[in-house]
Design a protein around this motif. Structure first.
Motif, PDB file in Angstrom:
ATOM      1  N   LEU A 196       0.866  -1.188   0.000  1.00 40.89           N
ATOM      2  CA  LEU A 196       0.000   0.000   0.000  1.00 40.89           C
ATOM      3  C   LEU A 196       0.892   1.225   0.000  1.00 40.89           C
ATOM      4  O   LEU A 196       1.930   1.239   0.660  1.00 40.89           O
ATOM      5  CB  LEU A 196      -0.876   0.021   1.253  1.00 40.89           C
ATOM      6  CG  LEU A 196      -1.986  -1.021   1.362  1.00 40.89           C
ATOM      7  CD1 LEU A 196      -2.726  -0.834   2.669  1.00 40.89           C
ATOM      8  CD2 LEU A 196      -2.954  -0.900   0.196  1.00 40.89           C
ATOM      9  N   GLY A 197       0.491   2.278  -0.705  1.00 41.57           N
ATOM     10  CA  GLY A 197       1.279   3.500  -0.742  1.00 41.57           C
ATOM     11  C   GLY A 197       2.315   3.430  -1.849  1.00 41.57           C
ATOM     12  O   GLY A 197       2.279   2.521  -2.663  1.00 41.57           O
ATOM     13  N   PRO A 198       3.257   4.381  -1.863  1.00 43.06           N
ATOM     14  CA  PRO A 198       3.462   5.407  -0.849  1.00 43.06           C
ATOM     15  C   PRO A 198       2.367   6.472  -0.844  1.00 43.06           C
ATOM     16  O   PRO A 198       1.935   6.898  -1.900  1.00 43.06           O
ATOM     17  CB  PRO A 198       4.805   6.033  -1.257  1.00 43.06           C
ATOM     18  CG  PRO A 198       4.929   5.769  -2.723  1.00 43.06           C
ATOM     19  CD  PRO A 198       4.213   4.490  -2.980  1.00 43.06           C
ATOM     20  N   ILE A 199       1.961   6.869   0.398  1.00 44.24           N
ATOM     21  CA  ILE A 199       1.106   8.043   0.503  1.00 44.24           C
ATOM     22  C   ILE A 199       1.828   9.072   1.384  1.00 44.24           C
ATOM     23  O   ILE A 199       2.680   8.719   2.194  1.00 44.24           O
ATOM     24  CB  ILE A 199      -0.310   7.751   1.052  1.00 44.24           C
ATOM     25  CG1 ILE A 199      -0.301   7.385   2.521  1.00 44.24           C
ATOM     26  CG2 ILE A 199      -1.027   6.710   0.227  1.00 44.24           C
ATOM     27  CD1 ILE A 199      -1.697   7.502   3.136  1.00 44.24           C
ATOM     28  N   LYS A 200       1.457  10.319   1.184  1.00 47.97           N
ATOM     29  CA  LYS A 200       2.147  11.397   1.891  1.00 47.97           C
ATOM     30  C   LYS A 200       1.931  11.306   3.399  1.00 47.97           C
ATOM     31  O   LYS A 200       0.847  10.925   3.850  1.00 47.97           O
ATOM     32  CB  LYS A 200       1.640  12.742   1.389  1.00 47.97           C
ATOM     33  CG  LYS A 200       2.112  12.973  -0.015  1.00 47.97           C
ATOM     34  CD  LYS A 200       1.596  14.264  -0.592  1.00 47.97           C
ATOM     35  CE  LYS A 200       2.259  14.449  -1.933  1.00 47.97           C
ATOM     36  NZ  LYS A 200       1.383  15.007  -2.940  1.00 47.97           N
ATOM     37  N   GLN A 201       2.954  11.686   4.147  1.00 49.23           N
ATOM     38  CA  GLN A 201       2.878  11.663   5.616  1.00 49.23           C
ATOM     39  C   GLN A 201       1.657  12.415   6.133  1.00 49.23           C
ATOM     40  O   GLN A 201       0.975  11.963   7.040  1.00 49.23           O
ATOM     41  CB  GLN A 201       4.165  12.273   6.202  1.00 49.23           C
ATOM     42  CG  GLN A 201       4.102  12.526   7.687  1.00 49.23           C
ATOM     43  CD  GLN A 201       5.471  12.584   8.343  1.00 49.23           C
ATOM     44  OE1 GLN A 201       6.308  11.712   8.138  1.00 49.23           O
ATOM     45  NE2 GLN A 201       5.722  13.617   9.121  1.00 49.23           N
ATOM     46  N   ARG A 202       1.346  13.578   5.535  1.00 45.61           N
ATOM     47  CA  ARG A 202       0.230  14.362   6.077  1.00 45.61           C
ATOM     48  C   ARG A 202      -1.096  13.642   5.859  1.00 45.61           C
ATOM     49  O   ARG A 202      -2.003  13.731   6.675  1.00 45.61           O
ATOM     50  CB  ARG A 202       0.216  15.786   5.539  1.00 45.61           C
ATOM     51  CG  ARG A 202      -0.123  15.941   4.097  1.00 45.61           C
ATOM     52  CD  ARG A 202      -0.004  17.396   3.682  1.00 45.61           C
ATOM     53  NE  ARG A 202       0.170  17.493   2.260  1.00 45.61           N
ATOM     54  CZ  ARG A 202      -0.830  17.571   1.386  1.00 45.61           C
ATOM     55  NH1 ARG A 202      -2.068  17.572   1.818  1.00 45.61           N
ATOM     56  NH2 ARG A 202      -0.579  17.633   0.111  1.00 45.61           N
ATOM     57  N   GLU A 203      -1.205  12.891   4.767  1.00 49.12           N
ATOM     58  CA  GLU A 203      -2.447  12.132   4.540  1.00 49.12           C
ATOM     59  C   GLU A 203      -2.535  10.962   5.502  1.00 49.12           C
ATOM     60  O   GLU A 203      -3.580  10.699   6.094  1.00 49.12           O
ATOM     61  CB  GLU A 203      -2.504  11.609   3.103  1.00 49.12           C
ATOM     62  CG  GLU A 203      -2.727  12.711   2.084  1.00 49.12           C
ATOM     63  CD  GLU A 203      -2.493  12.224   0.657  1.00 49.12           C
ATOM     64  OE1 GLU A 203      -2.613  11.022   0.399  1.00 49.12           O
ATOM     65  OE2 GLU A 203      -2.163  13.076  -0.185  1.00 49.12           O
ATOM     66  N   PHE A 204      -1.407  10.268   5.668  1.00 53.05           N
ATOM     67  CA  PHE A 204      -1.391   9.110   6.570  1.00 53.05           C
ATOM     68  C   PHE A 204      -1.754   9.553   7.987  1.00 53.05           C
ATOM     69  O   PHE A 204      -2.625   8.970   8.635  1.00 53.05           O
ATOM     70  CB  PHE A 204      -0.003   8.444   6.540  1.00 53.05           C
ATOM     71  CG  PHE A 204       0.107   7.245   7.438  1.00 53.05           C
ATOM     72  CD1 PHE A 204      -0.239   5.983   6.977  1.00 53.05           C
ATOM     73  CD2 PHE A 204       0.535   7.374   8.756  1.00 53.05           C
ATOM     74  CE1 PHE A 204      -0.153   4.873   7.815  1.00 53.05           C
ATOM     75  CE2 PHE A 204       0.619   6.279   9.606  1.00 53.05           C
ATOM     76  CZ  PHE A 204       0.274   5.026   9.123  1.00 53.05           C
ATOM     77  N   LEU A 205      -1.094  10.602   8.468  1.00 56.81           N
ATOM     78  CA  LEU A 205      -1.329  11.034   9.854  1.00 56.81           C
ATOM     79  C   LEU A 205      -2.755  11.572  10.016  1.00 56.81           C
ATOM     80  O   LEU A 205      -3.381  11.391  11.055  1.00 56.81           O
ATOM     81  CB  LEU A 205      -0.290  12.080  10.280  1.00 56.81           C
ATOM     82  CG  LEU A 205       1.162  11.575  10.340  1.00 56.81           C
ATOM     83  CD1 LEU A 205       2.104  12.714  10.730  1.00 56.81           C
ATOM     84  CD2 LEU A 205       1.325  10.425  11.333  1.00 56.81           C
ATOM     85  N   LYS A 206      -3.249  12.231   8.982  1.00 54.18           N
ATOM     86  CA  LYS A 206      -4.620  12.738   9.039  1.00 54.18           C
ATOM     87  C   LYS A 206      -5.598  11.555   9.157  1.00 54.18           C
ATOM     88  O   LYS A 206      -6.479  11.544  10.010  1.00 54.18           O
ATOM     89  CB  LYS A 206      -4.924  13.564   7.784  1.00 54.18           C
ATOM     90  CG  LYS A 206      -6.159  14.385   7.918  1.00 54.18           C
ATOM     91  CD  LYS A 206      -6.067  15.675   7.110  1.00 54.18           C
ATOM     92  CE  LYS A 206      -6.655  16.815   7.899  1.00 54.18           C
ATOM     93  NZ  LYS A 206      -5.943  18.007   8.002  1.00 54.18           N
ATOM     94  N   ASN A 207      -5.403  10.549   8.304  1.00 53.05           N
ATOM     95  CA  ASN A 207      -6.241   9.351   8.375  1.00 53.05           C
ATOM     96  C   ASN A 207      -6.145   8.664   9.730  1.00 53.05           C
ATOM     97  O   ASN A 207      -7.090   8.017  10.179  1.00 53.05           O
ATOM     98  CB  ASN A 207      -5.840   8.342   7.287  1.00 53.05           C
ATOM     99  CG  ASN A 207      -6.275   8.783   5.904  1.00 53.05           C
ATOM    100  OD1 ASN A 207      -7.200   9.573   5.763  1.00 53.05           O
ATOM    101  ND2 ASN A 207      -5.598   8.280   4.879  1.00 53.05           N
ATOM    102  N   MET A 208      -4.969   8.774  10.366  1.00 53.24           N
ATOM    103  CA  MET A 208      -4.784   8.126  11.669  1.00 53.24           C
ATOM    104  C   MET A 208      -5.380   8.959  12.803  1.00 53.24           C
ATOM    105  O   MET A 208      -5.286   8.577  13.966  1.00 53.24           O
ATOM    106  CB  MET A 208      -3.290   7.897  11.953  1.00 53.24           C
ATOM    107  CG  MET A 208      -2.623   6.822  11.128  1.00 53.24           C
ATOM    108  SD  MET A 208      -3.399   5.196  11.233  1.00 53.24           S
ATOM    109  CE  MET A 208      -3.310   4.841  12.971  1.00 53.24           C
TER     110      MET A 208
END
Ligand code: SAH
Length: 421
Positions: free
Chosen positions: A332-344
């Motif tokens: 899965l990914g790569p997705i941007k850190q800001r998207e990952f952390l937002k989803n988390m």
């Protein structure tokens, strides 16, 4: 970049800086004089992890007072959300009764410390699960710092030739083991973590020329004593033959075979024993060219000057990692850190912390670190998250004959919105 001459004139190398710093340059110069220019990968390996003089072996300056800063060092929220990711995956995979948390290149140990704090806070959820921590670290200096951070210094060194070179118990009562190589970590259901690890592994560099692909090598500069320079291999090298894809369109390419080998090992282990891997790093999906760079005291540093005194790094090529899993796992990914952390759920976590903090200084600190992690111009866009998961985690085994057993698989947190059930 000039082409390497057939032979390099012998020339003493002393180098700038202290005696210890000059030792690595001298060692590299001796090597070049004895057998010709070295590959960038060999240079990078020596500069970072030479057992006596490498940057990580001796210095490994992570944090404000060091050479570079990483997300876990910026905010505890980062590691906490990663801890939640593991718990959410553990739940989605049917709460196996034991797992190993395996971290590659744990730095100062801050990330594991934050993850273990979450495990402790959610002890009631994890109560019947047997958790152990396995750290893969080559630097004696950093492993000492990790031991202090995670166990309060209560560790037991093992004989040199043992694969486990140190063990201890975390402040929260979880056993911790240290290894130099992922292959030494015992098999078993494992959650792997690699934060800013793959970017520290040695890369080969290649340049397209009119005569075909040539490897970039490190040589002694014949004009300037004690100075190294880049040259091109006069003909193709074994690495050129092996690592450049026939369909390659870029003119300059960096390849990190060691990252490929490690990702392959992770994929094999996950396929066989179950678990998941979370990789976070700066990088690209097979599009960038020249990303090899150095940092010292938080400033850019010439990669060829004073080897061993600066952090050397290259962007991670996620497309290469994906290819090297050889479809043993889903990626899965790569997705941007800001998207990952937002989803988390970083926004909610920030709100809670802001509400619970009384003084303005703490609140400002929280907002500042949030901005560092999330701002697209800071770490939000250039850092990426990438995961390896068993195929069955995303594609349900065929249950055609028993439709009543078919329930939708929970989405993978971070890459989708977090759903804790
Ligand atoms: N994950 C930490 C540290 C990143 S720095 C953080 O984000 O703060 C890179 C880490 O990888 C250091 O701990 C370094 O000592 C370790 N390392 C570098 N090369 C390694 C190798 N070949 N094998 C194991 N660890 C390595």
């Amino acid at each position: 970049v000039p082409t390497a001459p057939a032979a390099v004139a012998a020339r003493p190398c002393a180098g700038p800086g202290g005696a210890a710093e000059a030792a690595l340059l001298r060692h590299l110069c001796r090597k070049v004089r004895a057998s010709g220019p070295v590959t960038v990968a060999e240079y990078m390996r020596e500069a970072l992890t030479n057992p006596a003089q490498g940057y990580y072996t001796r210095r490994g300056g992570i944090g404000d007072s060091g050479d570079f800063i990483t997300s876990p060092e910026i905010s505890q929220v980062f590691g906490e959300l990663i801890g939640i990711w593991y718990i959410s995956e553990w739940m989605a995979m049917g709460k196996p009764n034991a797992f190993q948390l395996v971290e590659l290149g744990p730095g100062r140990g801050t990330l594991t410390e934050d993850v273990l704090r979450v495990f402790n806070q959610l002890a009631s959820v994890l109560s019947k699960c047997d958790v152990s921590v396995h750290l893969v670290e080559v630097s004696p200096k950093l492993s000492e710092i990790q031991a202090r951070m995670l166990t309060g210094g209560k560790v037991q060194p093992n004989p040199e030739d043992e694969p486990v070179y140190m063990k201890g118990i975390s402040k929260t009562g979880i056993p911790i083991f240290w290894y130099r190589d992922i292959q030494d970590v015992p098999p078993g259901y494992s959650f792997y973590l690699a934060h800013e690890f793959f970017d520290a592994l040695p890369i080969h560099k290649f340049q397209r020329t009119k005569k075909g692909w040539r490897e970039v090598l490190v040589d002694i500069d014949p004009e300037v004593p004690d100075q190294l320079r880049f040259v091109l291999s006069p003909s193709s090298t074994p690495a050129t033959e092996n690592f450049i894809q026939p369909e390659e369109t870029r003119d300059h390419v960096e390849v990190c075979p060691e990252a490929g080998v490690i990702v392959q090992r992770l994929a094999c282990r996950i396929e066989k024993d179950g678990g998941a891997a979370l990789v976070a790093d700066y990088g690209h999906d097979g599009t960038k060219t020249d990303t090899f760079r150095g940092f010292r005291n938080h400033k850019p540093h010439d990669v060829l000057s004073a080897p061993g005194t600066a952090d050397l790094t290259a962007d991670v090529d996620f497309s290469y990692l994906r290819k090297m899993t050889q479809e043993r796992t889903t990626t899965l990914g790569p997705i941007k850190q800001r998207e990952f952390l937002k989803n988390m759920g970083i926004d909610l976590r920030l709100q809670v912390l802001l509400q619970n903090s009384r003084d303005t200084a703490t609140r400002e600190q929280l907002l500042h670190s949030y901005d560092m992690l999330m701002n697209p111009k800071k770490m939000g866009d250039c850092f990426n998250f990438f995961a390896l998961l068993p195929h069955h985690r995303l594609v349900q085994a065929d249950k055609k004959d028993k439709p009543e057993l078919k329930s939708p698989l929970p989405p993978v947190a971070g890459f989708n919105e977090l759903l804790l059930k």
